[in-house]
Scaffold this motif. Sequence first.
Motif, PDB file in Angstrom:
ATOM      1  N   MET A   1       0.839  -1.191   0.000  1.00 47.08           N
ATOM      2  CA  MET A   1       0.000   0.000   0.000  1.00 47.08           C
ATOM      3  C   MET A   1       0.876   1.244   0.000  1.00 47.08           C
ATOM      4  N   SER A   2       0.550   2.155  -0.865  1.00 50.84           N
ATOM      5  CA  SER A   2       1.287   3.407  -0.944  1.00 50.84           C
ATOM      6  C   SER A   2       0.620   4.443  -0.041  1.00 50.84           C
ATOM      7  N   LEU A   3       1.441   5.165   0.694  1.00 49.36           N
ATOM      8  CA  LEU A   3       0.912   6.169   1.616  1.00 49.36           C
ATOM      9  C   LEU A   3       0.951   7.551   0.993  1.00 49.36           C
ATOM     10  N   ALA A   4      -0.044   8.343   1.328  1.00 46.48           N
ATOM     11  CA  ALA A   4      -0.036   9.748   0.934  1.00 46.48           C
ATOM     12  C   ALA A   4       1.036  10.459   1.763  1.00 46.48           C
ATOM     13  N   PRO A   5       1.574  11.569   1.257  1.00 46.19           N
ATOM     14  CA  PRO A   5       2.618  12.284   2.011  1.00 46.19           C
ATOM     15  C   PRO A   5       2.194  12.651   3.434  1.00 46.19           C
ATOM     16  N   TYR A   6       0.955  13.086   3.627  1.00 47.23           N
ATOM     17  CA  TYR A   6       0.517  13.466   4.975  1.00 47.23           C
ATOM     18  C   TYR A   6       0.492  12.250   5.894  1.00 47.23           C
ATOM     19  N   GLN A   7       0.190  11.062   5.332  1.00 42.61           N
ATOM     20  CA  GLN A   7       0.168   9.851   6.144  1.00 42.61           C
ATOM     21  C   GLN A   7       1.588   9.495   6.604  1.00 42.61           C
ATOM     22  N   GLN A   8       2.534   9.629   5.714  1.00 45.30           N
ATOM     23  CA  GLN A   8       3.925   9.366   6.086  1.00 45.30           C
ATOM     24  C   GLN A   8       4.393  10.352   7.154  1.00 45.30           C
ATOM     25  N   ARG A   9       3.951  11.603   7.051  1.00 43.93           N
ATOM     26  CA  ARG A   9       4.319  12.592   8.066  1.00 43.93           C
ATOM     27  C   ARG A   9       3.777  12.194   9.434  1.00 43.93           C
ATOM     28  N   VAL A  10       2.558  11.662   9.477  1.00 43.38           N
ATOM     29  CA  VAL A  10       1.971  11.218  10.745  1.00 43.38           C
ATOM     30  C   VAL A  10       2.795  10.063  11.315  1.00 43.38           C
ATOM     31  N   ILE A  11       3.178   9.123  10.469  1.00 40.97           N
ATOM     32  CA  ILE A  11       3.996   7.991  10.908  1.00 40.97           C
ATOM     33  C   ILE A  11       5.342   8.476  11.445  1.00 40.97           C
ATOM     34  N   ASP A  12       5.971   9.398  10.727  1.00 43.51           N
ATOM     35  CA  ASP A  12       7.256   9.944  11.160  1.00 43.51           C
ATOM     36  C   ASP A  12       7.107  10.718  12.470  1.00 43.51           C
ATOM     37  N   GLU A  13       6.035  11.486  12.590  1.00 38.07           N
ATOM     38  CA  GLU A  13       5.789  12.258  13.807  1.00 38.07           C
ATOM     39  C   GLU A  13       5.632  11.336  15.005  1.00 38.07           C
TER      40      GLU A  13
END
Length: 68
Positions: A1-13
């Motif tokens: 599954m590919s994540l949207a940029p905002y989703q990756q930011r949430v994961i990184d946060e």
Amino acid sequence: MSLAPYQQRVIDEKADLDAKIMKLADFIVQTAAYKSLGSAEKDRLNRQHTAMRAYSGVLGERIEAFTQ
């Protein structure tokens, strides 16, 4: 599954926050510096830790929702 940029930011946060939570917990449990603090400052640090854990929980819920 590919994540949207905002989703990756949430994961990184969440990852960054969880690392900070661990460092704060280590400070509270393991250091002489914490033991030497006054009760008001200890209370603030403990409340900060509680708030950070709650925030991490919300981020975790958001991340879970990405896959639903």
